[in-house]
Design an enzyme around this catalytic site. Sequence first.
Site, PDB file in Angstrom:
ATOM      1  CB  ILE A 107      -5.498  -1.357  -8.714  1.00  0.00           C
ATOM      2  CG1 ILE A 107      -4.681  -0.068  -8.849  1.00  0.00           C
ATOM      3  CG2 ILE A 107      -4.605  -2.587  -8.760  1.00  0.00           C
ATOM      4  CD1 ILE A 107      -3.872   0.269  -7.615  1.00  0.00           C
ATOM      5  CG  ASP A 118       7.453   0.989   0.767  1.00  0.00           C
ATOM      6  OD1 ASP A 118       8.063   0.860   1.842  1.00  0.00           O
ATOM      7  OD2 ASP A 118       6.229   1.206   0.699  1.00  0.00           O
TER       8      ASP A 118
END
Length: 424
Positions: free
Chosen positions: A255, A316
């Site tokens: 990422i 979340d």
Amino acid sequence: MSLNYAFSFSVFLLALVILNIYFFYTLNTIDRKSPKFNVPNLRFDLTSSVFKDIYEYLNYLPSQYKNKNSKFIKIQKSLVSSFNSSKNDNPASVWDETDKWISNQSLFPHENGVGGKILHALQSSQIALVDNALKGTQLKLLLLIEGKQKVYFKPKRYNLDHVIKGNIYAGFDRHNSEVFAYYLAMVLNFKWIAPSVIRYIHLDKDIVPVATSGLRRTMVKNDNGALCIYGKCFYCKVNETVCPDSKGQVEGAAILFLDKTFKVYKSPWRRSYSSKKMEWETDNDFCTKVRGTLSTKRLLNLIDVAIFDFLIQNGDRHRYEVYKEQIILLDNGKGLGNPLVDELDILAPLYQCCIMASSTWQHLEIISGGSLTETVKILSSFQGHKLATEEHFRAVERRLLKIYATVQYCIGRYGSSKVFKSGF
């Protein structure tokens, strides 16, 4: 008697007219071949009636939301063109393009094949240094690759077909959810997300030679003599390691590290992570209070994020980060847990506020009929990795129908002019 008879006959005619109107409306709006969606067992609280109404609208969705829309073909071709150009003799050169990128529409460039080049560089660039990424609740590594670019690496914890049971936020982060989320955001036209791709790293060849002393201290050998990593984070434990496969490799999500300054806010719709109910879970007028503290633009942005999170079932997002007055889609690893469960309360910002940016709705309408997941599959195929099981892909399409139904529920309550907001 004649007066009573006339009154009764008038009532009968009125009822007949209403029945005919309903009959013709039903014929023109219901896809009679589509299966009925049963309302799940719900708690008898304030939310239950909302869910039942949304499921009722789901059963009567017009067929246009179940068929492909030809307007999306041009957009799909543009996305394919951007990501089907990963070949780059000098992967590090792509960072020169991103360093010069300045835009109020997206975090990174995607046009002219740059999107594919970024993913290729993340996937193949040589690693110069590896360390523990200290921030966060779960194990991830911080890589420095050629071009002096920083990259987060979230290792694989589960196989794709593993089902996470329990709370919506249960289990380890799923590396494939991070990558799936990136492609999903591209198709949804939510361009405020860090590029992410599946990458394999050889532990002995790629990590050990360039590991910091801090990372080395969090490495242990397992019973088979293989070197494993337990890392350093809030929940990291020495008995919950990540070990290489039979080829000595660790699979994970690479990422792109966002070296930017973000403003961090608590989400109004955050969970308590306990049996305690938050105010939004018991008060269906909760949005009235939120409207008094947030701008319409920020509220619409939160609703976009809720739609995104609902599709992958990421429950979340207790806080959110803002850059250039846009919410950044960070930490998407809690998605793709259970393809059989749709936690509708993730959509609370939408069904409680009942507003949406007109541009968001226009885009949602044209990715119907399987185009959404079809495009995710096409884009991810250029990097050669399967991101989810067919059950998960079907679940995303099923959830998209529920988003359509929720919008119809809002239109039914307030009318289109009150629901859709232009100019944002």
